[in-house]
Structure formats: C-alpha cells, structure tokens
Design a protein around this motif. Sequence first.
Motif, mmCIF file in Angstrom:
data_model
loop_
_atom_site.group_PDB
_atom_site.id
_atom_site.type_symbol
_atom_site.label_atom_id
_atom_site.label_comp_id
_atom_site.label_asym_id
_atom_site.label_seq_id
_atom_site.Cartn_x
_atom_site.Cartn_y
_atom_site.Cartn_z
ATOM 1 N N ALA A 2 -22.734 -3.353 -3.030
ATOM 2 C CA ALA A 2 -22.967 -2.332 -2.018
ATOM 3 C C ALA A 2 -22.707 -0.938 -2.590
ATOM 4 C CB ALA A 2 -22.055 -2.601 -0.832
ATOM 5 N N SER A 3 -23.099 0.082 -1.853
ATOM 6 C CA SER A 3 -22.915 1.472 -2.300
ATOM 7 C C SER A 3 -21.463 1.923 -2.163
ATOM 8 C CB SER A 3 -23.797 2.410 -1.485
ATOM 9 O OG SER A 3 -25.138 2.118 -1.691
ATOM 10 N N PHE A 4 -21.047 2.789 -3.076
ATOM 11 C CA PHE A 4 -19.699 3.343 -3.087
ATOM 12 C C PHE A 4 -19.598 4.482 -2.077
ATOM 13 C CE2 PHE A 4 -16.629 6.453 -4.783
ATOM 14 C CZ PHE A 4 -15.509 5.660 -4.905
ATOM 15 N N ASN A 5 -18.525 4.493 -1.300
ATOM 16 C CA ASN A 5 -18.213 5.562 -0.347
ATOM 17 C C ASN A 5 -16.847 6.112 -0.714
ATOM 18 O OD1 ASN A 5 -20.362 4.929 1.850
ATOM 19 N ND2 ASN A 5 -19.389 2.972 1.436
ATOM 20 N N TYR A 110 -16.488 -0.113 -0.584
ATOM 21 C CA TYR A 110 -17.820 -0.710 -0.515
ATOM 22 C C TYR A 110 -17.912 -1.496 0.781
ATOM 23 C CZ TYR A 110 -18.050 0.254 -5.528
ATOM 24 O OH TYR A 110 -18.049 0.865 -6.745
ATOM 25 N N ASP A 129 -21.125 -1.036 -11.396
ATOM 26 C CA ASP A 129 -22.212 -0.450 -12.193
ATOM 27 C C ASP A 129 -21.672 -0.015 -13.557
ATOM 28 O OD1 ASP A 129 -24.236 1.116 -13.332
ATOM 29 O OD2 ASP A 129 -24.860 1.909 -11.389
ATOM 30 N N ASN A 132 -23.948 3.519 -14.740
ATOM 31 C CA ASN A 132 -23.684 4.790 -14.066
ATOM 32 C C ASN A 132 -22.230 4.974 -13.671
ATOM 33 O OD1 ASN A 132 -26.457 5.644 -14.083
ATOM 34 N ND2 ASN A 132 -26.816 4.109 -12.502
#
Length: 138
Positions: A2-5, A110, A129, A132
């Motif tokens: 999932a995307s990092f917040n 996440y 990742d 990146n």
Amino acid sequence: MASFNKFNSFVEALAEKVHNLDSDTLTIALCAAANAPVATNTVLADLTQISYTNLSSRTLTVSSSAQASGTYKLVIADKTLTASGGAVAAFRYVVIYNDTAANDELIGWYDYGTALTLADGESLTLDFDNTNGVLTLA
C-alpha cells in the motif's frame, strides 16, 4: 504494498533532531481497522495496537540512508512477519515508528484497505520499495 502516509509531526520531529533514520531502531506497529491511525497522531501511545503475543520480531532493517544530488532516500529491507504459537489478531494498518526516540515518535503508515489475519505458521512479507525507498526528502 500500500501507499506510504506520513504523520504530520514527523516533519517537525525530523527538523528538531528527534530522528536519526540511519541509526535509530525503526519498528512496526499493527492496528486493527477500528483503530485507524490519523495524520495528527504523534507518538506510539496515540495508537491502539493489536496483541503481538504470537508474532515474530517487528524490528526493521535500514538498507540505505543517504542523499544524492540533494535528495535523501530511506530504503528499508523487506520484512516478513510470521505467526508462531497461535494466530495473530486482525490488522489493517502497518505503522512505522522510531523505537529509539524517547516517546516512540511516529513516522508513517500503510493502509492495506482490508483486515489481514495470520493463522499459526502463516507469514506476511512487507515489500518495501527498494528502488524509490520508503520516503524521500528533497
């Protein structure tokens, strides 16, 4: 993955020398769907975590913490969480916090979008990742 917040307080804590991302111990906290982290949380005590009784180590390994051409990148090695001796309670959120910092300051989280469970003997690989990085600062 999932995307990092990021947590809002992470920016200030970084500027005020709370974090040394190269050498501090970064650790995972897990939260259930009913206990979602929010951007305004600042320290681990702000979160309601699941029980870790049957879970393997949650300590992360920093693969690289460096800058190139004025851009800093934090790379964390993939982490495998394994249930052993029983099931692990359902969780949806994977939170990264600084276990070395005095107040266990939060870094980011996440959201997996749905609850995950680990039965005895099951594993989950957190696939960070490696190209990146978990985060970059420019």
